[in-house]
Design a protein around this motif. Sequence first.
Motif, short mmCIF file in Angstrom:
data_model
loop_
_atom_site.label_atom_id
_atom_site.label_comp_id
_atom_site.label_asym_id
_atom_site.label_seq_id
_atom_site.Cartn_x
_atom_site.Cartn_y
_atom_site.Cartn_z
N SER A 56 -4.39 9.94 20.34
CA SER A 56 -4.45 11.29 20.89
C SER A 56 -3.70 12.22 19.94
O SER A 56 -2.73 11.82 19.31
CB SER A 56 -3.77 11.30 22.26
OG SER A 56 -3.79 12.58 22.83
N GLU A 57 -4.18 13.46 19.83
CA GLU A 57 -3.49 14.46 19.03
C GLU A 57 -3.52 15.79 19.77
O GLU A 57 -4.50 16.10 20.47
CB GLU A 57 -4.14 14.62 17.66
CG GLU A 57 -3.98 13.40 16.78
CD GLU A 57 -4.60 13.54 15.40
OE1 GLU A 57 -4.99 14.66 15.00
OE2 GLU A 57 -4.70 12.50 14.71
N VAL A 69 -0.32 30.67 20.90
CA VAL A 69 -1.18 31.36 21.87
C VAL A 69 -2.13 30.41 22.62
O VAL A 69 -2.88 30.84 23.50
CB VAL A 69 -2.00 32.48 21.21
CG1 VAL A 69 -1.06 33.55 20.64
CG2 VAL A 69 -2.92 31.94 20.13
N GLY A 70 -2.10 29.13 22.28
CA GLY A 70 -2.96 28.17 22.95
C GLY A 70 -2.69 26.77 22.43
O GLY A 70 -1.85 26.57 21.55
N PHE A 71 -3.44 25.81 22.99
CA PHE A 71 -3.30 24.44 22.52
C PHE A 71 -4.57 23.66 22.76
O PHE A 71 -5.41 24.03 23.59
CB PHE A 71 -2.11 23.73 23.19
CG PHE A 71 -2.33 23.39 24.63
CD1 PHE A 71 -2.72 22.12 25.01
CD2 PHE A 71 -2.14 24.34 25.62
CE1 PHE A 71 -2.93 21.81 26.34
CE2 PHE A 71 -2.34 24.04 26.95
CZ PHE A 71 -2.74 22.76 27.32
N LEU A 72 -4.70 22.60 22.02
CA LEU A 72 -5.86 21.71 22.04
C LEU A 72 -5.35 20.28 22.06
O LEU A 72 -4.41 19.94 21.33
CB LEU A 72 -6.68 21.94 20.76
CG LEU A 72 -7.64 20.85 20.32
CD1 LEU A 72 -8.83 20.77 21.28
CD2 LEU A 72 -8.12 21.11 18.91
N LYS A 73 -5.96 19.44 22.90
CA LYS A 73 -5.62 18.02 22.92
C LYS A 73 -6.91 17.24 22.90
O LYS A 73 -7.84 17.56 23.63
CB LYS A 73 -4.83 17.67 24.17
CG LYS A 73 -4.47 16.20 24.26
CD LYS A 73 -3.63 15.91 25.51
CE LYS A 73 -3.19 14.47 25.49
NZ LYS A 73 -3.67 13.72 26.65
N PHE A 74 -7.00 16.24 22.02
CA PHE A 74 -8.16 15.37 22.03
C PHE A 74 -7.72 13.91 22.00
O PHE A 74 -6.62 13.58 21.56
CB PHE A 74 -9.17 15.70 20.93
CG PHE A 74 -8.62 15.85 19.54
CD1 PHE A 74 -8.29 14.75 18.77
CD2 PHE A 74 -8.49 17.12 18.98
CE1 PHE A 74 -7.83 14.90 17.46
CE2 PHE A 74 -8.02 17.28 17.68
CZ PHE A 74 -7.69 16.16 16.92
N ASN A 75 -8.62 13.05 22.53
CA ASN A 75 -8.34 11.62 22.69
C ASN A 75 -9.52 10.79 22.20
O ASN A 75 -10.66 11.26 22.21
CB ASN A 75 -8.14 11.26 24.17
CG ASN A 75 -7.13 12.12 24.88
OD1 ASN A 75 -6.04 12.35 24.38
ND2 ASN A 75 -7.49 12.60 26.05
N TRP A 76 -9.25 9.55 21.86
CA TRP A 76 -10.29 8.59 21.54
C TRP A 76 -9.78 7.21 21.97
O TRP A 76 -8.64 7.07 22.40
CB TRP A 76 -10.65 8.63 20.05
CG TRP A 76 -9.51 8.30 19.13
CD1 TRP A 76 -9.20 7.06 18.64
CD2 TRP A 76 -8.53 9.20 18.61
NE1 TRP A 76 -8.08 7.14 17.83
CE2 TRP A 76 -7.65 8.44 17.81
CE3 TRP A 76 -8.29 10.56 18.74
CZ2 TRP A 76 -6.56 8.99 17.14
CZ3 TRP A 76 -7.21 11.12 18.08
CH2 TRP A 76 -6.36 10.34 17.28
#
Length: 175
Positions: A56-57, A69-76
Amino acid sequence: MLVKVKEEQAEVLRELEVQTYQETFGPYIKAEDMQDYFTHELSLEQIQKDLAQVESETYFALDEKEKIVGFLKFNWGQAQTEPVESEHSMENAFEVHRIYVLKSHQGQGFGKEMFSFALDQAKSRGFEWAWLGVWERNFKAQDFYYRFGFERFSEHQYVTGDTVDTDWLLRKKLT
């Protein structure tokens, strides 16, 4: 500009997650259910655990003054929140788990920047599918994802305290 969130920035990330979740869902979810969600799902301990996850990052979106101003999270892999690979025949899948922009900065391209970055990461890492969940009543977000070529393939219940909502699961073939 996007920068990877460092483990020592967990408190900053938690504050941003609480604020953006409140801005997005506050009018629709009872205050006590929101507080329960913040206490459990968005606890500092949970954020720290998420940041330490190797599959995950998480990235901050910064404006021209380098303000977050924001954030993003992705997983595999095993970090994905749904077993899509086995249940939906999506081998080698990549989940865009969270993508939020502060209300004051929406409509300025930050969401598009983060989402494009996530899809570029999925492609460059050799994933075959990208997928995500979106609240069934978040028409603005749905339209955004459809413009990127995503299609609905399933749904699930999303529980916040006593509040039960339906999220649509959307996916896109990358290869």
